[in-house]
Design an enzyme around this catalytic site. Structure first.
Site, PDB file in Angstrom:
ATOM      1  N   LYS A  30      52.092  54.930  46.840  1.00 30.68           N
ATOM      2  CA  LYS A  30      50.694  54.660  46.488  1.00 30.68           C
ATOM      3  C   LYS A  30      49.820  55.669  47.224  1.00 30.68           C
ATOM      4  CE  LYS A  30      48.349  51.430  44.161  1.00 30.68           C
ATOM      5  NZ  LYS A  30      48.708  50.767  42.923  1.00 30.68           N
ATOM      6  N   GLY A  58      39.015  36.487  32.967  1.00 33.87           N
ATOM      7  CA  GLY A  58      38.905  37.944  32.800  1.00 33.87           C
ATOM      8  C   GLY A  58      39.307  38.372  31.401  1.00 33.87           C
ATOM      9  N   LYS A  91      40.374  44.820  29.697  1.00 37.78           N
ATOM     10  CA  LYS A  91      41.323  45.552  28.854  1.00 37.78           C
ATOM     11  C   LYS A  91      42.561  44.712  28.559  1.00 37.78           C
ATOM     12  CE  LYS A  91      41.327  49.122  31.714  1.00 37.78           C
ATOM     13  NZ  LYS A  91      40.188  48.742  32.603  1.00 37.78           N
ATOM     14  N   ALA A 109      41.830  38.977  36.008  1.00 41.60           N
ATOM     15  CA  ALA A 109      40.624  39.624  36.543  1.00 41.60           C
ATOM     16  C   ALA A 109      40.899  40.238  37.909  1.00 41.60           C
ATOM     17  CB  ALA A 109      39.482  38.620  36.637  1.00 41.60           C
ATOM     18  N   PHE A 110      41.196  39.414  38.902  1.00 47.78           N
ATOM     19  CA  PHE A 110      41.346  39.928  40.276  1.00 47.78           C
ATOM     20  C   PHE A 110      42.424  39.130  41.016  1.00 47.78           C
ATOM     21  CE2 PHE A 110      37.904  36.917  39.801  1.00 47.78           C
ATOM     22  CZ  PHE A 110      38.197  35.953  40.752  1.00 47.78           C
ATOM     23  N   SER A 153      48.080  38.848  34.400  1.00 44.21           N
ATOM     24  CA  SER A 153      48.264  40.263  34.730  1.00 44.21           C
ATOM     25  C   SER A 153      47.719  40.647  36.101  1.00 44.21           C
ATOM     26  CB  SER A 153      47.558  41.137  33.684  1.00 44.21           C
ATOM     27  OG  SER A 153      46.151  41.074  33.872  1.00 44.21           O
ATOM     28  N   ASN A 175      46.982  41.557  39.797  1.00 46.83           N
ATOM     29  CA  ASN A 175      47.892  41.897  40.897  1.00 46.83           C
ATOM     30  C   ASN A 175      47.649  40.965  42.074  1.00 46.83           C
ATOM     31  OD1 ASN A 175      49.445  44.214  40.044  1.00 46.83           O
ATOM     32  ND2 ASN A 175      47.512  45.337  39.998  1.00 46.83           N
TER      33      ASN A 175
HETATM   34  P1  NAD Z   1      39.367  45.291  33.547  1.00 46.47           P
HETATM   35  O1  NAD Z   1      38.520  45.817  34.631  1.00 46.47           O
HETATM   36  O2  NAD Z   1      39.359  45.948  32.216  1.00 46.47           O
HETATM   37  O3  NAD Z   1      39.059  43.733  33.298  1.00 46.47           O
HETATM   38  C1  NAD Z   1      38.760  42.826  34.296  1.00 46.47           C
HETATM   39  C2  NAD Z   1      37.810  41.813  33.699  1.00 46.47           C
HETATM   40  O4  NAD Z   1      37.603  40.787  34.664  1.00 46.47           O
HETATM   41  C3  NAD Z   1      36.440  42.398  33.374  1.00 46.47           C
HETATM   42  O5  NAD Z   1      36.073  42.089  32.039  1.00 46.47           O
HETATM   43  C4  NAD Z   1      35.504  41.755  34.373  1.00 46.47           C
HETATM   44  O6  NAD Z   1      34.202  41.545  33.883  1.00 46.47           O
HETATM   45  C5  NAD Z   1      36.233  40.442  34.643  1.00 46.47           C
HETATM   46  N1  NAD Z   1      35.869  39.834  35.909  1.00 46.47           N
HETATM   47  C6  NAD Z   1      35.607  40.439  37.087  1.00 46.47           C
HETATM   48  N2  NAD Z   1      35.260  39.526  38.014  1.00 46.47           N
HETATM   49  C7  NAD Z   1      35.298  38.329  37.404  1.00 46.47           C
HETATM   50  C8  NAD Z   1      35.016  37.009  37.812  1.00 46.47           C
HETATM   51  N3  NAD Z   1      34.626  36.732  39.055  1.00 46.47           N
HETATM   52  N4  NAD Z   1      35.188  36.011  36.922  1.00 46.47           N
HETATM   53  C9  NAD Z   1      35.563  36.276  35.649  1.00 46.47           C
HETATM   54  N5  NAD Z   1      35.819  37.513  35.199  1.00 46.47           N
HETATM   55  C10 NAD Z   1      35.692  38.521  36.056  1.00 46.47           C
HETATM   56  O7  NAD Z   1      40.854  45.263  34.160  1.00 46.47           O
HETATM   57  P2  NAD Z   1      42.227  45.164  33.366  1.00 46.47           P
HETATM   58  O8  NAD Z   1      42.772  46.523  33.190  1.00 46.47           O
HETATM   59  O9  NAD Z   1      42.076  44.264  32.198  1.00 46.47           O
HETATM   60  O10 NAD Z   1      43.148  44.458  34.469  1.00 46.47           O
HETATM   61  C11 NAD Z   1      43.016  43.082  34.735  1.00 46.47           C
HETATM   62  C12 NAD Z   1      43.896  42.719  35.922  1.00 46.47           C
HETATM   63  O11 NAD Z   1      45.254  43.069  35.637  1.00 46.47           O
HETATM   64  C13 NAD Z   1      43.522  43.481  37.210  1.00 46.47           C
HETATM   65  O12 NAD Z   1      43.774  42.632  38.299  1.00 46.47           O
HETATM   66  C14 NAD Z   1      44.511  44.641  37.221  1.00 46.47           C
HETATM   67  O13 NAD Z   1      44.775  45.082  38.533  1.00 46.47           O
HETATM   68  C15 NAD Z   1      45.743  43.980  36.620  1.00 46.47           C
HETATM   69  N6  NAD Z   1      46.660  44.935  35.980  1.00 46.47           N
HETATM   70  C16 NAD Z   1      46.203  45.720  34.963  1.00 46.47           C
HETATM   71  C17 NAD Z   1      47.085  46.617  34.358  1.00 46.47           C
HETATM   72  C18 NAD Z   1      46.654  47.506  33.204  1.00 46.47           C
HETATM   73  O14 NAD Z   1      47.517  48.112  32.573  1.00 46.47           O
HETATM   74  N7  NAD Z   1      45.356  47.594  32.896  1.00 46.47           N
HETATM   75  C19 NAD Z   1      48.420  46.706  34.806  1.00 46.47           C
HETATM   76  C20 NAD Z   1      48.845  45.876  35.825  1.00 46.47           C
HETATM   77  C21 NAD Z   1      47.941  44.986  36.425  1.00 46.47           C
END
Ligand code: NAD
Length: 368
Positions: A78, A178, A181, A241-242, A262, A264
């Site tokens: 990382k 959340g 994406k 989301a988080f 999803s 982490n």
């Molecule tokens: P993203 O930023 O596109 O979506 C996150 C969503 O969560 C946003 O729409 C945001 O408005 C919402 N959000 C933020 N705080 C919030 C709250 N307090 N309450 C409700 N909603 C809230 O991120 P993503 O790419 O969709 O990823 C989502 C999660 O999956 C993250 O934790 C990311 O680390 C994990 N992840 C993503 C991928 C990937 O391929 N994109 C891969 C592995 C893990």
């Protein structure tokens, strides 16, 4: 903080400093038994260097497990850049970062993470081939949220099989935190399969998109705010989301039968895995379920092939079922079973190949 004892599990930690561009970064290589280290590069205005170091060491170790579980030819690594992603980004900074990555001679591959975008790494790509996840125009595999969302769906199916005796998605209610994406794609797929949803997001536009699709399908979507998402009477909670959403404050609120999502690091601490088990909630270890994006970027080591990525992502279903079975047989939590599965996979490879080698370099060469 005793940096050397903190680093003791890691193979190598590189402090990158470039006066001209202002780059201050740390690259951590945790374990290369399964292949060169792979892990995204996070950009954050860390308060102290110790904070940045602690984060990168923890995250790179996590990548070793995630790569082992997904059975990709990479180990764990990382990088973190210390800086404000809103103010401190320049093309030169990312080129300087690319030069540090290049100096590792194929031992570390990186790409986007929190605070960085695929476009940032187009600059780094001018200095090194060891960049993954840029857009297809630049030779990368593009949007990783597609296979990530698919992996979450396979994770839910495997979980439903164990909890409800059938892996069907229909007729159940899911609480999705959340709708970004990944979460939006999971939500729409669940609606299309005949499920009902509780959803929450800070972004109203994201919610409206899901509601629109639900109306077209005649499905029910209830919008909730903040902590309400933990208290619903849904069958499955889907955190997208988080991290740290399972903690001492939320654990008593859950009424679901399973958690699969999803995000982490969903558990604040490993003991929360035990607490979920005691409550009879089946927990799908996050790094098993959300590996679709990793599978896609790892696949860039070969000729791009979306079908191969989708097929490999399908493997999340079987891996998760095996972990559930192992946890039950061995009377351990699902997280303990997942960790042990990854450690065994790494040990097995060590015993067959206990000398250090540099692994393959990518076939593609897209220096600009
Ligand atoms: P993203 O930023 O596109 O979506 C996150 C969503 O969560 C946003 O729409 C945001 O408005 C919402 N959000 C933020 N705080 C919030 C709250 N307090 N309450 C409700 N909603 C809230 O991120 P993503 O790419 O969709 O990823 C989502 C999660 O999956 C993250 O934790 C990311 O680390 C994990 N992840 C993503 C991928 C990937 O391929 N994109 C891969 C592995 C893990």
């Amino acid at each position: 903080m005793d940096i050397f004892s903190l680093m003791s599990e890691h193979e190598q930690v590189i402090f990158c400093n470039d006066e001209k561009t202002g780059l201050k970064a740390i690259i951590a290589i945790h374990n290369t038994t399964l292949g060169p280290a792979l892990g995204g590069c996070r950009m954050q205005p860390y308060k102290t260097v110790d904070d940045a170091l602690f984060d990168v060491l923890r995250l790179s170790k996590g990548m070793t497990y995630k790569c082992a579980a997904a059975d990709v030819d990479f180990g764990g690594g990382k990088a973190v850049i210390i800086g404000d992603p809103q103010k401190d980004k320049t093309p030169e900074l990312f080129r300087a970062f690319g030069q540090f990555v290049e100096s590792l001679n194929g031992r570390f591959y990186t790409g986007t993470d929190m605070g960085t975008t695929p476009d940032d790494f187009v600059h780094a790509l001018k200095e090194t081939n060891c960049i993954v996840g840029v857009s297809e125009e630049y030779g990368g595999s593009g949007d990783s949220s597609v296979p990530t969302a698919l992996g979450v769906i396979y994770g839910i199916q495997a979980t439903n099989q164990v909890v409800f005796g059938s892996d069907g998605l229909a007729g159940k209610t899911y609480a999705i935190q959340g709708l970004g994406k990944v979460g939006s794609k999971v939500a729409i797929r669940l609606l299309e399969e005949g499920a009902d949803l509780y959803v929450c997001d800070l972004n109203d536009e994201a919610i409206q998109k899901v509601i629109l699709r639900a109306k077209e399908l005649g499905a029910t979507v209830k919008v909730v705010k903040g902590e309400e998402i933990y208290k619903t009477d849904a069958d499955v909670f889907v955190p997208c989301a988080f991290g740290n959403v399972v903690n001492d404050d939320t654990i008593d609120l859950f009424r679901v039968k399973a958690i699969v999502g999803s995000a982490n690091n969903q558990l604040l601490d490993i003991r929360h895995g035990k607490m979920l088990q005691n409550k009879g909630i089946l927990y799908a270890p996050d790094y098993i379920v959300n590996a679709g994006g990793l599978i896609q970027v790892a696949d860039e080591l070969y000729e791009p092939n979306k079908e191969r990525v989708l097929q490999k992502t399908k493997g999340i279903y079987t891996t998760l079922l095996n972990i559930y079975k192992e946890a039950e047989n061995e009377r351990m939590t699902t997280v303990e079973a997942a960790n042990r599965f990854c450690e065994q996979r790494i040990e097995l490879r060590k015993s067959r190949n206990n000398f250090f080698t540099h692994k393959k370099r990518p076939k593609w060469d897209i220096r600009l």
